[in-house]
Design an enzyme around this catalytic site. Structure first.
Site, PDB file in Angstrom:
ATOM      1  N   ASN A  50      -1.238 -48.339  25.641  1.00  0.00           N
ATOM      2  CA  ASN A  50      -0.706 -49.473  26.396  1.00  0.00           C
ATOM      3  C   ASN A  50      -0.616 -50.658  25.427  1.00  0.00           C
ATOM      4  O   ASN A  50      -1.631 -51.270  25.113  1.00  0.00           O
ATOM      5  CB  ASN A  50      -1.647 -49.797  27.567  1.00  0.00           C
ATOM      6  CG  ASN A  50      -1.290 -51.098  28.258  1.00  0.00           C
ATOM      7  OD1 ASN A  50      -0.152 -51.559  28.162  1.00  0.00           O
ATOM      8  ND2 ASN A  50      -2.253 -51.693  28.947  1.00  0.00           N
ATOM      9  N   GLU A  89     -10.904 -47.512  34.571  1.00  0.00           N
ATOM     10  CA  GLU A  89     -11.002 -48.602  33.613  1.00  0.00           C
ATOM     11  C   GLU A  89     -11.903 -49.715  34.158  1.00  0.00           C
ATOM     12  O   GLU A  89     -11.431 -50.604  34.874  1.00  0.00           O
ATOM     13  CB  GLU A  89      -9.612 -49.194  33.352  1.00  0.00           C
ATOM     14  CG  GLU A  89      -8.617 -48.208  32.779  1.00  0.00           C
ATOM     15  CD  GLU A  89      -7.597 -48.906  31.900  1.00  0.00           C
ATOM     16  OE1 GLU A  89      -7.513 -48.535  30.723  1.00  0.00           O
ATOM     17  OE2 GLU A  89      -6.914 -49.826  32.361  1.00  0.00           O
TER      18      GLU A  89
END
Ligand code: PEP
Length: 220
Positions: free
Chosen positions: A8, A150
């Site tokens: 990402n 996460e």
């Protein structure tokens, strides 16, 4: 076993040339499945990586200035879309209802969602995971998606949960959504990736994915 490694790029790099350079460097044959998610304006297919986006809008078309349709992402060759990243939830106030709509519209367009979930510091980990899975996947029939655990406190901080806690979260999510692939994300780097990858289906890498040498070590 083949593991999934998602990069990402967040809002990096700051030039087209820099993005081109990273995408080219990461376009290598590896034993893992590498999914690269650069900013929208740098989306470009490669031979050896799979293309993903960092977000999309929850409608296919219409007058929505500044938004990006999942159909546009599909047309550019994207196969995955990160949905519900904590930076979008917390900085841009994205709600579970919006996240749910985005997941549904992605699936309608044959784009696989990468749903990000995780607790903030001091929150009850399992309560948060359970609530986010319930609300974000409400009415979603096809649960063959990627879920990235996460913890918000681990993103970009250099801190990671213990392996026991990562494994516990992995098992907890798998028990609720057995069809999903479950990744871990939060301060993954070339030093800790091996240990984490062994107890999960893969990792979602933020900051380290725009450090060329570091990410090359991780995907090889
Ligand atoms: C992320 O952006 O999803 C992430 C996990 O960031 P970092 O690897 O920098 O903690």
């Amino acid at each position: 076993m083949k593991k999934i490694i998602i990069g990402n790029f967040k809002m990096n790099p700051l030039s087209f040339k820099g993005a081109e350079d990273l995408l080219k460097a990461f376009d290598i044959k590896t034993k893992n499945t590498v999914i690269l998610c650069p900013p929208y304006i740098y989306l470009k297919k490669g031979e050896n990586y799979i293309l993903g986006a960092q977000n999309c809008f929850y409608e296919n078309e219409g007058a929505y200035t500044g938004e990006i349709s999942p159909k546009m992402l599909k047309d550019l060759g994207c196969k995955y879309v990160i949905i519900g990243h904590s930076e979008r939830r917390n900085i841009l106030n994205e709600t579970d209802l919006e996240i749910n709509k985005k997941i549904k519209v992605c699936l309608l367009n044959n784009l696989k969602p990468v749903l990000c979930i995780g607790e903030k510091l001091g929150e009850d980990r399992k309560e948060v995971l359970k609530k986010q899975l319930k609300e974000d996947l409400k009415g979603v029939k096809d649960k063959n998606i990627i879920i990235a655990y996460e913890p918000v406190w681990a993103i970009g901080t250099g801190k990671t949960p213990t392996s026991d806690d990562i494994l516990d979260s992995f098992n907890f999510i798998k028990k609720i959504i057995p069809e999903s692939k479950v990744l871990y994300g939060g301060s993954v780097n070339s030093k800790n990736i091996q240990e984490i990858i062994q107890i999960t289906d893969g990792v979602l890498v933020g900051g380290a994915s725009v450090n060329k040498n570091e990410f090359l070590k991780m995907i090889k």
